[in-house]
Each structure stands twice: as C-alpha cells, then as structure tokens.
Design a protein around this motif. Structure first.
Motif, PDB file in Angstrom:
ATOM      1  N   MET A  15      28.212  23.846  43.195  1.00 34.43           N
ATOM      2  CA  MET A  15      29.274  24.165  44.147  1.00 34.43           C
ATOM      3  C   MET A  15      28.657  24.440  45.521  1.00 34.43           C
ATOM      4  N   ALA A  16      29.141  23.790  46.571  1.00 37.95           N
ATOM      5  CA  ALA A  16      28.598  23.987  47.912  1.00 37.95           C
ATOM      6  C   ALA A  16      28.974  25.367  48.443  1.00 37.95           C
ATOM      7  N   GLN A  17      28.037  25.942  49.215  1.00 37.02           N
ATOM      8  CA  GLN A  17      28.300  27.260  49.778  1.00 37.02           C
ATOM      9  C   GLN A  17      29.331  27.169  50.887  1.00 37.02           C
ATOM     10  N   LYS A  18      30.288  28.089  50.896  1.00 40.85           N
ATOM     11  CA  LYS A  18      31.336  28.107  51.906  1.00 40.85           C
ATOM     12  C   LYS A  18      31.230  29.388  52.724  1.00 40.85           C
ATOM     13  N   LYS A  19      31.622  29.297  53.981  1.00 42.12           N
ATOM     14  CA  LYS A  19      31.595  30.458  54.872  1.00 42.12           C
ATOM     15  C   LYS A  19      32.864  31.282  54.666  1.00 42.12           C
ATOM     16  N   ILE A  20      32.696  32.625  54.697  1.00 38.00           N
ATOM     17  CA  ILE A  20      33.865  33.502  54.648  1.00 38.00           C
ATOM     18  C   ILE A  20      33.769  34.507  55.780  1.00 38.00           C
ATOM     19  N   ASN A  21      34.854  35.171  56.043  1.00 37.38           N
ATOM     20  CA  ASN A  21      34.891  36.180  57.096  1.00 37.38           C
ATOM     21  C   ASN A  21      33.822  37.247  56.827  1.00 37.38           C
ATOM     22  N   PRO A  22      32.950  37.534  57.815  1.00 37.19           N
ATOM     23  CA  PRO A  22      31.879  38.525  57.610  1.00 37.19           C
ATOM     24  C   PRO A  22      32.400  39.906  57.201  1.00 37.19           C
ATOM     25  N   LEU A  23      33.574  40.295  57.714  1.00 40.58           N
ATOM     26  CA  LEU A  23      34.141  41.595  57.367  1.00 40.58           C
ATOM     27  C   LEU A  23      34.581  41.628  55.900  1.00 40.58           C
ATOM     28  N   LEU A  24      35.125  40.497  55.429  1.00 37.32           N
ATOM     29  CA  LEU A  24      35.519  40.402  54.029  1.00 37.32           C
ATOM     30  C   LEU A  24      34.282  40.452  53.136  1.00 37.32           C
ATOM     31  N   LYS A  25      33.226  39.754  53.545  1.00 40.92           N
ATOM     32  CA  LYS A  25      31.974  39.750  52.780  1.00 40.92           C
ATOM     33  C   LYS A  25      31.404  41.172  52.692  1.00 40.92           C
ATOM     34  N   MET A  26      31.427  41.884  53.826  1.00 42.94           N
ATOM     35  CA  MET A  26      30.919  43.255  53.847  1.00 42.94           C
ATOM     36  C   MET A  26      31.760  44.166  52.950  1.00 42.94           C
ATOM     37  N   ALA A  27      33.080  43.971  52.995  1.00 45.80           N
ATOM     38  CA  ALA A  27      33.973  44.787  52.165  1.00 45.80           C
ATOM     39  C   ALA A  27      33.712  44.557  50.683  1.00 45.80           C
ATOM     40  N   LEU A  28      33.468  43.305  50.295  1.00 46.27           N
ATOM     41  CA  LEU A  28      33.198  42.998  48.895  1.00 46.27           C
ATOM     42  C   LEU A  28      31.856  43.543  48.443  1.00 46.27           C
ATOM     43  N   GLU A  29      30.876  43.562  49.345  1.00 43.33           N
ATOM     44  CA  GLU A  29      29.540  44.030  48.985  1.00 43.33           C
ATOM     45  C   GLU A  29      29.438  45.557  49.004  1.00 43.33           C
ATOM     46  N   LEU A  30      30.068  46.193  49.996  1.00 46.57           N
ATOM     47  CA  LEU A  30      29.957  47.641  50.144  1.00 46.57           C
ATOM     48  C   LEU A  30      31.102  48.410  49.503  1.00 46.57           C
ATOM     49  N   GLY A  31      32.221  47.720  49.245  1.00 43.54           N
ATOM     50  CA  GLY A  31      33.393  48.384  48.682  1.00 43.54           C
ATOM     51  C   GLY A  31      33.107  49.178  47.416  1.00 43.54           C
ATOM     52  N   PRO A  32      32.403  48.578  46.420  1.00 44.62           N
ATOM     53  CA  PRO A  32      32.123  49.329  45.191  1.00 44.62           C
ATOM     54  C   PRO A  32      31.326  50.616  45.437  1.00 44.62           C
ATOM     55  N   VAL A  33      30.384  50.575  46.373  1.00 48.36           N
ATOM     56  CA  VAL A  33      29.565  51.767  46.665  1.00 48.36           C
ATOM     57  C   VAL A  33      30.421  52.865  47.293  1.00 48.36           C
ATOM     58  N   VAL A  34      31.263  52.458  48.253  1.00 43.68           N
ATOM     59  CA  VAL A  34      32.136  53.431  48.917  1.00 43.68           C
ATOM     60  C   VAL A  34      33.109  54.047  47.921  1.00 43.68           C
ATOM     61  N   LEU A  35      33.714  53.211  47.077  1.00 42.40           N
ATOM     62  CA  LEU A  35      34.666  53.710  46.083  1.00 42.40           C
ATOM     63  C   LEU A  35      33.975  54.576  45.035  1.00 42.40           C
ATOM     64  N   PHE A  36      32.729  54.266  44.712  1.00 48.78           N
ATOM     65  CA  PHE A  36      31.956  55.113  43.799  1.00 48.78           C
ATOM     66  C   PHE A  36      31.828  56.521  44.377  1.00 48.78           C
ATOM     67  N   PHE A  37      31.489  56.584  45.665  1.00 43.11           N
ATOM     68  CA  PHE A  37      31.329  57.881  46.333  1.00 43.11           C
ATOM     69  C   PHE A  37      32.649  58.658  46.357  1.00 43.11           C
ATOM     70  N   VAL A  38      33.737  57.980  46.726  1.00 48.40           N
ATOM     71  CA  VAL A  38      35.049  58.629  46.820  1.00 48.40           C
ATOM     72  C   VAL A  38      35.525  59.089  45.443  1.00 48.40           C
ATOM     73  N   MET A  39      35.390  58.221  44.461  1.00 45.94           N
ATOM     74  CA  MET A  39      35.856  58.541  43.106  1.00 45.94           C
ATOM     75  C   MET A  39      35.047  59.691  42.511  1.00 45.94           C
ATOM     76  N   PHE A  40      33.736  59.695  42.742  1.00 42.36           N
ATOM     77  CA  PHE A  40      32.909  60.781  42.231  1.00 42.36           C
ATOM     78  C   PHE A  40      33.329  62.109  42.853  1.00 42.36           C
ATOM     79  N   GLY A  41      33.642  62.103  44.151  1.00 45.40           N
ATOM     80  CA  GLY A  41      34.082  63.329  44.819  1.00 45.40           C
ATOM     81  C   GLY A  41      35.340  63.908  44.204  1.00 45.40           C
ATOM     82  N   ARG A  42      36.212  63.032  43.704  1.00 45.75           N
ATOM     83  CA  ARG A  42      37.473  63.485  43.115  1.00 45.75           C
ATOM     84  C   ARG A  42      37.333  63.880  41.635  1.00 45.75           C
ATOM     85  N   LEU A  43      36.389  63.257  40.941  1.00 45.81           N
ATOM     86  CA  LEU A  43      36.310  63.459  39.485  1.00 45.81           C
ATOM     87  C   LEU A  43      35.095  64.268  39.026  1.00 45.81           C
TER      88      LEU A  43
END
Length: 200
Positions: free
Chosen positions: A1-29
C-alpha cells in the motif's frame, strides 16, 4: 500500500492522544478499585488496559490513513501490547512501567550497533527531511544513542524509587520535555553539517 499524506494535526492527535488520555484517566481513577471476575484491579491497571486498547485503535487508524507505519511506531505498539498486556493479565503494574526502559534501551542499542559498523541508522530514516553530511549524522547518532540510554536509566530510577503518580507525570511530561530539549540543543550541529543544495 502506498504511503499517503494526512493532516499533521490529525497525525499528532493519533500518536499523542493515547498518552494524554492515559494521563487524564489515571488522574480520575488512581484512587479507585474495580472488581472483575472476583479479582480487584486498581485504577492504574484499568487505565493501562484502556491505554493498550486505545493505542491499538489509533495505530490501526494511522495505518489505514497513511498506508504505512514506521519501525518506531511498530516497536512502540508491540511493547505497549506485550508489557501492558502482562500488567493487566498478571495484575502487576511493573511491566508497563518497564516499557519505556525497554523501548529507549532498544533504540540506544540499535543506533549503537550502527555506529560500530560505521553507519548512522538515524540518517536512513531522517535524511530526506534533514539533509546533512555523514560526519554530522554520526555525531548526532552518537549523542542520541547516549541520550536514549540515559532515558532508559532515568525511567528505571523513577519507577523503582518513586510513586506511581510520579512515574505517570514523568512519562507524560518529563520524557516528552527531555526529547524536545535534546533536539532543540542540536541546532548548531545541524547548521554546521547541513548539506548545501547542489547547483543545477
């Protein structure tokens, strides 16, 4: 499959989102306990389980959108699934805490192996985005290998000697800030060894 370009902000959200949500969820639980099948799990283990599932989903979305995953993304995914899965399965938070140690130690070892062969594996993945002479790549690779080794040691010290909350803060903010500062301080090296475009 050829590599396709995506919005850099979307790419950052997909890469960093789990880490941020881990931090937020841990704070609550972090002070809660959950019982499932007769076994009690604290908030950290529940957060880890959610983190493993989320990183599987976001990495899958990233692959579907771009058609490609880097070696670093794949290595991170494997370590999160294996170490996070062991933490949840054995109800033992130590495994996921060791994940950054293994990841950074692996990066240091891979880069160090390349240096012993007189090669910069870093240039193989970054040369197009950052044209630089061989000498510059060797210096940057040596610095980064030592830096990754230092991060591996730092993670070991933090999770073994400090509280879980301190480790979560270190993982979320400390490691990210350290990487940012490292590359920020390499400006003179990049400028000194930058490849000048050849005249046509």
């Amino acid at each position: 499959m050829a590599q396709k370009k995506i919005n850099p902000l979307l790419k950052m959200a997909l890469e960093l989102g789990p880490v941020v949500l881990f931090f937020v969820m841990f704070g609550r639980l972090k002070d809660q306990t959950f019982t499932l099948g007769g076994t009690s799990y604290d908030g950290f283990i529940v957060t880890t389980a959610a983190f493993v599932l989320l990183i599987l989903v976001t990495t899958g979305i990233l692959w579907a959108l771009t058609g490609k995953l880097s070696r670093m993304q794949l290595m991170t995914l494997v370590l999160v699934v294996v170490m996070g899965g062991l933490s949840v399965w054995l109800n033992d938070e130590r495994f996921i805490k060791m994940k950054p140690t293994l990841l950074y130690a692996a990066f240091a070892a891979i880069l160090g192996f390349g240096l012993l062969r007189g090669q910069s594996y870093l240039s193989a993945v970054m040369d197009e985005a950052l044209p630089m002479r061989h000498e510059g790549w060797m210096i940057l690779t040596k610095r980064l290998a030592l830096f990754f080794a230092g991060l591996a040691v730092a993670n070991e010290l933090v999770w073994r000697l400090m509280s879980t909350e301190a480790w979560v803060n270190f993982k979320t903010f400390g490691l990210t800030a350290a990487l940012f500062v490292f590359f920020l301080t390499q400006g003179k090296l990049l400028e000194r060894y930058a490849e000048t475009p050849k005249a046509e």
